[in-house]
Design a protein around this motif. Structure first.
Motif, PDB file in Angstrom:
ATOM      1  N   GLU A  27       0.827  -1.202   0.000  1.00  0.00           N
ATOM      2  CA  GLU A  27       0.000   0.000   0.000  1.00  0.00           C
ATOM      3  C   GLU A  27       0.866   1.259   0.000  1.00  0.00           C
ATOM      4  O   GLU A  27       0.460   2.286  -0.538  1.00  0.00           O
ATOM      5  CB  GLU A  27      -0.944  -0.013   1.211  1.00  0.00           C
ATOM      6  CG  GLU A  27      -1.880   1.175   1.292  1.00  0.00           C
ATOM      7  CD  GLU A  27      -2.795   1.319   0.084  1.00  0.00           C
ATOM      8  OE1 GLU A  27      -3.145   2.477  -0.268  1.00  0.00           O
ATOM      9  OE2 GLU A  27      -3.179   0.299  -0.531  1.00  0.00           O
ATOM     10  N   GLU A  28       2.040   1.151   0.568  1.00  0.00           N
ATOM     11  CA  GLU A  28       2.919   2.325   0.652  1.00  0.00           C
ATOM     12  C   GLU A  28       3.557   2.681  -0.702  1.00  0.00           C
ATOM     13  O   GLU A  28       3.769   3.858  -1.004  1.00  0.00           O
ATOM     14  CB  GLU A  28       4.022   2.084   1.691  1.00  0.00           C
ATOM     15  CG  GLU A  28       3.542   2.108   3.130  1.00  0.00           C
ATOM     16  CD  GLU A  28       2.606   0.959   3.469  1.00  0.00           C
ATOM     17  OE1 GLU A  28       2.835  -0.169   2.949  1.00  0.00           O
ATOM     18  OE2 GLU A  28       1.644   1.184   4.225  1.00  0.00           O
ATOM     19  N   ASN A  29       3.886   1.683  -1.518  1.00  0.00           N
ATOM     20  CA  ASN A  29       4.552   1.986  -2.795  1.00  0.00           C
ATOM     21  C   ASN A  29       3.734   1.501  -3.991  1.00  0.00           C
ATOM     22  O   ASN A  29       4.288   1.170  -5.042  1.00  0.00           O
ATOM     23  CB  ASN A  29       5.949   1.354  -2.831  1.00  0.00           C
ATOM     24  CG  ASN A  29       5.915  -0.167  -2.945  1.00  0.00           C
ATOM     25  OD1 ASN A  29       4.917  -0.798  -2.594  1.00  0.00           O
ATOM     26  ND2 ASN A  29       6.981  -0.778  -3.432  1.00  0.00           N
ATOM     27  N   ARG A  45     -10.115   0.960   2.118  1.00  0.00           N
ATOM     28  CA  ARG A  45     -10.722   1.871   3.090  1.00  0.00           C
ATOM     29  C   ARG A  45     -11.613   2.906   2.421  1.00  0.00           C
ATOM     30  O   ARG A  45     -12.493   3.488   3.070  1.00  0.00           O
ATOM     31  CB  ARG A  45      -9.610   2.556   3.907  1.00  0.00           C
ATOM     32  CG  ARG A  45      -8.742   1.589   4.699  1.00  0.00           C
ATOM     33  CD  ARG A  45      -9.443   1.059   5.925  1.00  0.00           C
ATOM     34  NE  ARG A  45      -9.555   2.097   6.931  1.00  0.00           N
ATOM     35  CZ  ARG A  45      -8.592   2.404   7.800  1.00  0.00           C
ATOM     36  NH1 ARG A  45      -7.436   1.739   7.784  1.00  0.00           N
ATOM     37  NH2 ARG A  45      -8.770   3.356   8.689  1.00  0.00           N
ATOM     38  N   PHE A  46     -11.378   3.149   1.126  1.00  0.00           N
ATOM     39  CA  PHE A  46     -12.186   4.147   0.413  1.00  0.00           C
ATOM     40  C   PHE A  46     -13.635   3.682   0.316  1.00  0.00           C
ATOM     41  O   PHE A  46     -14.564   4.439   0.642  1.00  0.00           O
ATOM     42  CB  PHE A  46     -11.582   4.377  -0.969  1.00  0.00           C
ATOM     43  CG  PHE A  46     -12.131   5.576  -1.703  1.00  0.00           C
ATOM     44  CD1 PHE A  46     -12.158   6.823  -1.128  1.00  0.00           C
ATOM     45  CD2 PHE A  46     -12.597   5.451  -3.016  1.00  0.00           C
ATOM     46  CE1 PHE A  46     -12.638   7.941  -1.814  1.00  0.00           C
ATOM     47  CE2 PHE A  46     -13.075   6.548  -3.710  1.00  0.00           C
ATOM     48  CZ  PHE A  46     -13.100   7.799  -3.109  1.00  0.00           C
ATOM     49  N   ASP A  52      -9.788   9.064   0.072  1.00  0.00           N
ATOM     50  CA  ASP A  52      -9.037   7.844   0.300  1.00  0.00           C
ATOM     51  C   ASP A  52      -7.917   8.153   1.300  1.00  0.00           C
ATOM     52  O   ASP A  52      -7.743   9.296   1.736  1.00  0.00           O
ATOM     53  CB  ASP A  52      -8.469   7.324  -1.025  1.00  0.00           C
ATOM     54  CG  ASP A  52      -8.185   5.827  -1.003  1.00  0.00           C
ATOM     55  OD1 ASP A  52      -8.194   5.232   0.090  1.00  0.00           O
ATOM     56  OD2 ASP A  52      -7.933   5.262  -2.085  1.00  0.00           O
ATOM     57  N   LEU A  53      -7.143   7.147   1.656  1.00  0.00           N
ATOM     58  CA  LEU A  53      -6.089   7.311   2.650  1.00  0.00           C
ATOM     59  C   LEU A  53      -5.073   8.370   2.260  1.00  0.00           C
ATOM     60  O   LEU A  53      -4.458   9.002   3.124  1.00  0.00           O
ATOM     61  CB  LEU A  53      -5.374   5.971   2.874  1.00  0.00           C
ATOM     62  CG  LEU A  53      -6.230   4.839   3.458  1.00  0.00           C
ATOM     63  CD1 LEU A  53      -5.418   3.554   3.515  1.00  0.00           C
ATOM     64  CD2 LEU A  53      -6.759   5.209   4.835  1.00  0.00           C
ATOM     65  N   THR A  70      -6.953  11.767  -1.723  1.00  0.00           N
ATOM     66  CA  THR A  70      -7.558  11.969  -3.042  1.00  0.00           C
ATOM     67  C   THR A  70      -8.943  11.320  -3.099  1.00  0.00           C
ATOM     68  O   THR A  70      -9.341  10.573  -2.197  1.00  0.00           O
ATOM     69  CB  THR A  70      -6.686  11.369  -4.157  1.00  0.00           C
ATOM     70  OG1 THR A  70      -6.681   9.933  -4.030  1.00  0.00           O
ATOM     71  CG2 THR A  70      -5.257  11.896  -4.068  1.00  0.00           C
ATOM     72  N   ARG A  71      -9.663  11.607  -4.186  1.00  0.00           N
ATOM     73  CA  ARG A  71     -10.979  11.013  -4.412  1.00  0.00           C
ATOM     74  C   ARG A  71     -10.996  10.337  -5.787  1.00  0.00           C
ATOM     75  O   ARG A  71     -11.511  10.896  -6.761  1.00  0.00           O
ATOM     76  CB  ARG A  71     -12.083  12.069  -4.349  1.00  0.00           C
ATOM     77  CG  ARG A  71     -12.255  12.716  -2.992  1.00  0.00           C
ATOM     78  CD  ARG A  71     -13.537  13.546  -2.918  1.00  0.00           C
ATOM     79  NE  ARG A  71     -13.680  14.148  -1.615  1.00  0.00           N
ATOM     80  CZ  ARG A  71     -13.397  15.421  -1.328  1.00  0.00           C
ATOM     81  NH1 ARG A  71     -12.954  16.230  -2.287  1.00  0.00           N
ATOM     82  NH2 ARG A  71     -13.547  15.882  -0.106  1.00  0.00           N
ATOM     83  N   PRO A  72     -10.448   9.141  -5.896  1.00  0.00           N
ATOM     84  CA  PRO A  72     -10.415   8.472  -7.201  1.00  0.00           C
ATOM     85  C   PRO A  72     -11.812   8.156  -7.709  1.00  0.00           C
ATOM     86  O   PRO A  72     -12.618   7.547  -7.004  1.00  0.00           O
ATOM     87  CB  PRO A  72      -9.613   7.192  -6.925  1.00  0.00           C
ATOM     88  CG  PRO A  72      -9.733   6.978  -5.443  1.00  0.00           C
ATOM     89  CD  PRO A  72      -9.821   8.336  -4.834  1.00  0.00           C
TER      90      PRO A  72
END
Length: 305
Positions: free
Chosen positions: A221-223, A241-242, A277-278, A281-283
């Protein structure tokens, strides 16, 4: 602490990983008691043979501020589901939110027309994505409908609008039918729940960065953006989580009945409720899929976050 769902009771059917885990944790963040069900436990792995467990999810719910309760359940077994709902009633006396997130991510058989795919996998997918949803709704809605304000969410893959106009040949007929049926399930539930002051919707995440998807691309999730070197359109992906925040927003909305029977997406609801999102942003994945992916344009998420 802001806990709009404090005192509320939720059942997330299929909470072991992916969208189910993200939803359970976000309901916990909002203060809910969340029953986290599935077949993968610390004592016994399911036939998926994945490391994630329902106990892990329940602990994450509690750490987030709610109360997580792990219950091993095979949702294809009516007796197990009935016992689950009886336990919820005995423990809490009510059910406010049902999330049907049963799917079978390891059952997708890529490539070829219907007659060239695995019949066993296909029938199993229909059982998990349709039959198990019906069994769970049958028992859970019998409790949920008793109190006005209840919410039933059918988690699927794709919106009714997009799925009604496009056939994803790579995932095939079984997948298509299983996922589109969720929209009709929610619509029918909405007709029957309306008289009791309750609401049903279908809800889709976008391209989900589930544990399985991250492993597939060899990222975390980090990269995760490193995966765009292999699949450029992964730029529009979103964390579990989104969609969890989408469910929490619906469950916290006193006017949630305005959505009754509708097909919704995490990206669409983010515009209405203002959550992100985490990464902040709002994809808007499904608008991107139609306007960029299906249109054959180069990958570029500018204007879609």
């Amino acid at each position: 602490m802001n806990a709009p769902l404090h005192g509320k009771v939720a059942l997330v059917a299929g909470a072991t990983r992916g969208a189910g885990r993200g939803i359970a944790v976000e309901l916990g963040t909002a203060g809910a008691t969340v029953y986290c069900t599935g077949r993968s436990t610390r004592q016994r792995r399911s036939d998926y043979d994945r490391p994630e467990t329902i106990e892990d999810t329940a602990e994450m719910v509690t750490a987030a501020g709610g109360r997580g309760v792990a219950v091993e359940v095979d949702h294809c077994d009516p007796d197990q589901v009935r016992a689950l709902v009886e336990r919820i009633e005995a423990d809490c006396g009510k059910l406010d939110v049902l999330v049907n997130n049963l799917g079978g991510e390891n059952l997708t058989d890529f490539g070829g027309p219907l007659w060239e795919r695995s019949l066993d996998n296909g029938i199993r997918r229909l059982r998990v994505s349709i039959e198990a949803h019906m069994i769970t709704s049958y028992h859970a809605l019998g409790l949920l409908h008793r109190r006005p304000g209840g919410l039933s969410v059918e988690i699927t893959d794709g919106t009714a609008e997009v799925d009604g106009e496009h056939y994803r040949a790579e995932t095939g007929a079984f997948f298509d039918i299983a996922k589109f049926t969720a929209h009709r399930m929610a619509w029918v539930q909405g007709q029957e729940l309306r008289a009791h002051g309750c609401t049903a919707v279908s809800l889709t995440p976008g391209w989900l960065r589930s544990e399985l998807m991250l492993e597939l691309f060899g990222v975390t999730e980090e990269n995760w953006r490193d995966a765009t070197a292999t699949e450029p359109h992964f730029c529009i992906s979103e964390s579990p989580r989104f969609v969890g925040r989408a469910v929490a927003a619906l469950a916290s909305d006193p006017d949630v009945a305005r959505w009754n029977g509708q097909s919704l997406s995490s990206g669409g609801l983010a515009k209405v409720y203002g959550f992100t999102d985490l990464d902040g942003t709002r994809p808007d994945s499904w608008r991107y899929i139609v306007e960029v992916t299906y249109a054959g344009k180069p990958a570029d998420d500018a204007g879609y976050r």
